[in-house]
Design a protein around this motif. Structure first.
Motif, PDB file in Angstrom:
ATOM      1  N   PRO A 108       0.832  -1.206   0.000  1.00  0.00           N
ATOM      2  CA  PRO A 108       0.000   0.000   0.000  1.00  0.00           C
ATOM      3  C   PRO A 108       0.869   1.260   0.000  1.00  0.00           C
ATOM      4  O   PRO A 108       1.916   1.310   0.656  1.00  0.00           O
ATOM      5  CB  PRO A 108      -0.809  -0.119   1.302  1.00  0.00           C
ATOM      6  CG  PRO A 108      -0.792  -1.573   1.635  1.00  0.00           C
ATOM      7  CD  PRO A 108       0.523  -2.090   1.153  1.00  0.00           C
ATOM      8  N   ASP A 110       2.446   4.652   0.952  1.00  0.00           N
ATOM      9  CA  ASP A 110       2.629   5.258   2.269  1.00  0.00           C
ATOM     10  C   ASP A 110       3.874   6.145   2.203  1.00  0.00           C
ATOM     11  O   ASP A 110       4.930   5.673   1.752  1.00  0.00           O
ATOM     12  CB  ASP A 110       2.824   4.161   3.324  1.00  0.00           C
ATOM     13  CG  ASP A 110       2.763   4.693   4.745  1.00  0.00           C
ATOM     14  OD1 ASP A 110       3.402   5.729   5.014  1.00  0.00           O
ATOM     15  OD2 ASP A 110       2.093   4.075   5.593  1.00  0.00           O
ATOM     16  N   MET A 270      -6.917  11.352  -0.017  1.00  0.00           N
ATOM     17  CA  MET A 270      -6.177  10.160   0.402  1.00  0.00           C
ATOM     18  C   MET A 270      -6.444   8.993  -0.530  1.00  0.00           C
ATOM     19  O   MET A 270      -7.589   8.698  -0.869  1.00  0.00           O
ATOM     20  CB  MET A 270      -6.579   9.763   1.822  1.00  0.00           C
ATOM     21  CG  MET A 270      -6.198  10.762   2.895  1.00  0.00           C
ATOM     22  SD  MET A 270      -4.424  10.756   3.227  1.00  0.00           S
ATOM     23  CE  MET A 270      -4.194   9.084   3.828  1.00  0.00           C
ATOM     24  N   GLU A 272      -5.194   4.997  -0.380  1.00  0.00           N
ATOM     25  CA  GLU A 272      -4.529   4.073   0.546  1.00  0.00           C
ATOM     26  C   GLU A 272      -4.024   4.889   1.739  1.00  0.00           C
ATOM     27  O   GLU A 272      -4.811   5.585   2.383  1.00  0.00           O
ATOM     28  CB  GLU A 272      -3.424   3.301  -0.188  1.00  0.00           C
ATOM     29  CG  GLU A 272      -4.001   2.433  -1.315  1.00  0.00           C
ATOM     30  CD  GLU A 272      -2.949   1.766  -2.179  1.00  0.00           C
ATOM     31  OE1 GLU A 272      -1.745   2.092  -2.050  1.00  0.00           O
ATOM     32  OE2 GLU A 272      -3.336   0.909  -3.005  1.00  0.00           O
ATOM     33  N   ASN A 273      -2.694   4.864   2.040  1.00  0.00           N
ATOM     34  CA  ASN A 273      -2.158   5.650   3.158  1.00  0.00           C
ATOM     35  C   ASN A 273      -1.431   6.899   2.676  1.00  0.00           C
ATOM     36  O   ASN A 273      -0.667   7.506   3.429  1.00  0.00           O
ATOM     37  CB  ASN A 273      -1.190   4.794   3.983  1.00  0.00           C
ATOM     38  CG  ASN A 273      -1.852   3.574   4.558  1.00  0.00           C
ATOM     39  OD1 ASN A 273      -3.003   3.631   5.007  1.00  0.00           O
ATOM     40  ND2 ASN A 273      -1.144   2.447   4.554  1.00  0.00           N
ATOM     41  N   PHE A 274      -1.677   7.274   1.416  1.00  0.00           N
ATOM     42  CA  PHE A 274      -0.901   8.348   0.796  1.00  0.00           C
ATOM     43  C   PHE A 274      -1.795   9.542   0.474  1.00  0.00           C
ATOM     44  O   PHE A 274      -2.877   9.382  -0.115  1.00  0.00           O
ATOM     45  CB  PHE A 274      -0.239   7.839  -0.490  1.00  0.00           C
ATOM     46  CG  PHE A 274       0.859   8.728  -0.999  1.00  0.00           C
ATOM     47  CD1 PHE A 274       2.162   8.541  -0.580  1.00  0.00           C
ATOM     48  CD2 PHE A 274       0.583   9.753  -1.898  1.00  0.00           C
ATOM     49  CE1 PHE A 274       3.180   9.353  -1.052  1.00  0.00           C
ATOM     50  CE2 PHE A 274       1.587  10.574  -2.367  1.00  0.00           C
ATOM     51  CZ  PHE A 274       2.890  10.375  -1.941  1.00  0.00           C
ATOM     52  N   THR A 275      -1.314  10.749   0.841  1.00  0.00           N
ATOM     53  CA  THR A 275      -2.030  11.977   0.511  1.00  0.00           C
ATOM     54  C   THR A 275      -1.511  12.526  -0.812  1.00  0.00           C
ATOM     55  O   THR A 275      -0.303  12.756  -0.963  1.00  0.00           O
ATOM     56  CB  THR A 275      -1.826  13.042   1.605  1.00  0.00           C
ATOM     57  OG1 THR A 275      -2.207  12.498   2.868  1.00  0.00           O
ATOM     58  CG2 THR A 275      -2.671  14.273   1.315  1.00  0.00           C
TER      59      THR A 275
END
Length: 431
Positions: A108, A110, A270, A272-275
């Motif tokens: 994922p 991140d 957002m 997944e865990n990424f902006t």
């Protein structure tokens, strides 16, 4: 955050005979500038870690490793002229650069985890050639250089030269140097700003209009021009000092295209865990840098020399900095030297620096690159040198002149950033 294999023979022409011998002037001996070919092999290993990656807007992993072997060859062309060629290859693996496209790996996305995609690693190559001519009295040295460097997202070509004058029985040295570099970017924009990226292909939350400020750069060139002057003076048998001044003018694309910026007045998007970034770094297209420094060496006794260095730097982006370095070589017998060293650095922040999610979208310029933030840094190092002027050890027709091993630890006290630098060099002289 950059840079040693040929034999050369010397032929002496001896004039003899009786014809017009009474009219000939005796030949005056002139010492060669460089007696024989010198080869320097250097390799460095660099690692760093931190949590303020510029690629992900000042928030994310800065883990990086770099191995950089280089070779430097100095060749005496005749009594007065020396050609020096320097080549360096730098192979690095960068967790932050891998997040230019955080979605190209199996894990994922991140900002604190490296992506395993193609942007994770790359190679930089640089080549420089310098030609230097010394006058018969060795009081004037004129040199010129040309350089080339290439990486995955830019190429650079440079030209330069210098003139050095020695006065006062060589106790005073004045040098003027000028250089120009012409860079061409091949921008690697963050994946969300590239053509073909479709947010609807991902499961996301937040603002679907995450990049309303984004446009690509039209000018992809960067030019740098520098002029420097230095004055060195032997003050006594135990003190030598030099004053250094440099001015650098830059224009063109001075922003780094793959570095994201996040706006405080935008809702985050957002995946997944990424902006996703709101825009890329945008900085003025001109910059003037001025630096003034001093180096002073104190000969304490036959076993100790204190070397000091200070530099003040300022530019029109708002950064002022001070650098202080001290080194204390300690001779251990005839062939060995141990030298501990310490470097302190402090700087103010650039006018356009802002932390993650603090920049306002209405600003003209902005960056979250922590190299442009306010911080203090300490560097602690130790070096060991073996020096043999007689070159007792021979390898393939070359005598080993010196070996140098050095380690430095670097940390920024106002940021969670540290680095380790280890280098090893061998200097050979052709027999």
């Amino acid at each position: 955050m950059k840079k040693y294999i040929t034999f050369y023979s010397i032929v002496l022409l001896l004039v003899s005979g009786h014809i017009m011998a009474q009219e000939e002037e005796p030949t005056e001996y002139k010492k060669r500038v460089l007696e024989s070919v010198e080869v320097n092999l250097l390799s460095s290993y660099y690692t760093q870690d931190g949590e303020n990656a510029a690629v992900t807007g000042g928030r994310g992993t800065e883990e990086l490793t770099d191995i950089a072997p280089s070779i430097n060859i100095s060749i005496p062309l005749n009594d007065d002229d020396v050609l020096t060629v320097d080549a360096t290859v730098s192979a690095y693996t960068s967790a932050s650069s891998s997040n230019i496209d955080p979605f190209d790996g199996p894990q994922p996305a991140d900002p604190f985890v490296a992506s395993s995609g193609a942007s994770e690693q790359d190679t930089w190559f640089g080549l420089t050639a310098n030609y230097a001519h010394s006058s018969d009295d060795r009081n004037t040295i004129i040199s010129g250089n040309v350089s080339f460097a290439n990486e995955y997202d830019y190429s650079s070509i440079g030209f330069g030269g210098s003139i050095t004058k020695l006065f006062n029985e060589k106790n005073t040295e004045l040098q003027l140097n000028v250089n120009a570099y012409f860079d061409s970017w091949r921008p690697q924009y963050p994946i969300e700003f590239r053509e073909g990226f479709n947010l609807s292909d991902y499961s996301f939350s937040g603002n679907p209009n995450f990049s309303s400020n984004y446009t690509q750069f039209q000018d992809e060139s960067r030019n740098s021009y520098s002029i420097g002057v230095s004055l060195s003076q032997i003050l006594s048998k135990s003190i030598q000092t030099s004053f250094i001044g440099d001015v650098v003018l830059q224009n063109g694309l001075l922003s780094t295209p793959h570095q994201r910026v996040y706006f405080g007045d935008f809702e985050d998007t957002m995946v997944e865990n990424f902006t996703l970034g709101n825009d890329i770094e945008r900085l003025p297209d001109t910059r003037t840098k001025i630096a003034l420094g001093n180096r002073t060496n104190f000969y304490l006794n036959q076993n100790f020399i204190l070397r000091t260095y200070y530099r003040f730097y300022t530019d029109d982006w708002g950064i002022d900095s001070h650098t202080f370095k001290a080194e204390l070589p300690i001779k251990l017998g005839l062939n060995y030297t141990l030298y501990p060293m310490y470097r302190y650095y402090t700087q103010t922040a650039a006018n356009d620096f802002g932390e993650y999610n603090t920049i306002v979208s209405t600003q003209e310029f902005y960056t979250s690159d922590y190299d442009l933030a306010e911080y203090d840094a300490h560097q602690y190092g130790i070096g060991f040198k073996y020096y043999d002027p007689l070159n007792k050890l021979n390898i393939g027709g070359f005598g080993l002149k010196s070996i140098n091993l050095e380690y430095n630890y670097y940390e920024r006290t106002t940021q969670n950033f540290n680095a380790n630098i280890t280098s090893l060099s061998f200097n050979f002289v052709a027999n």
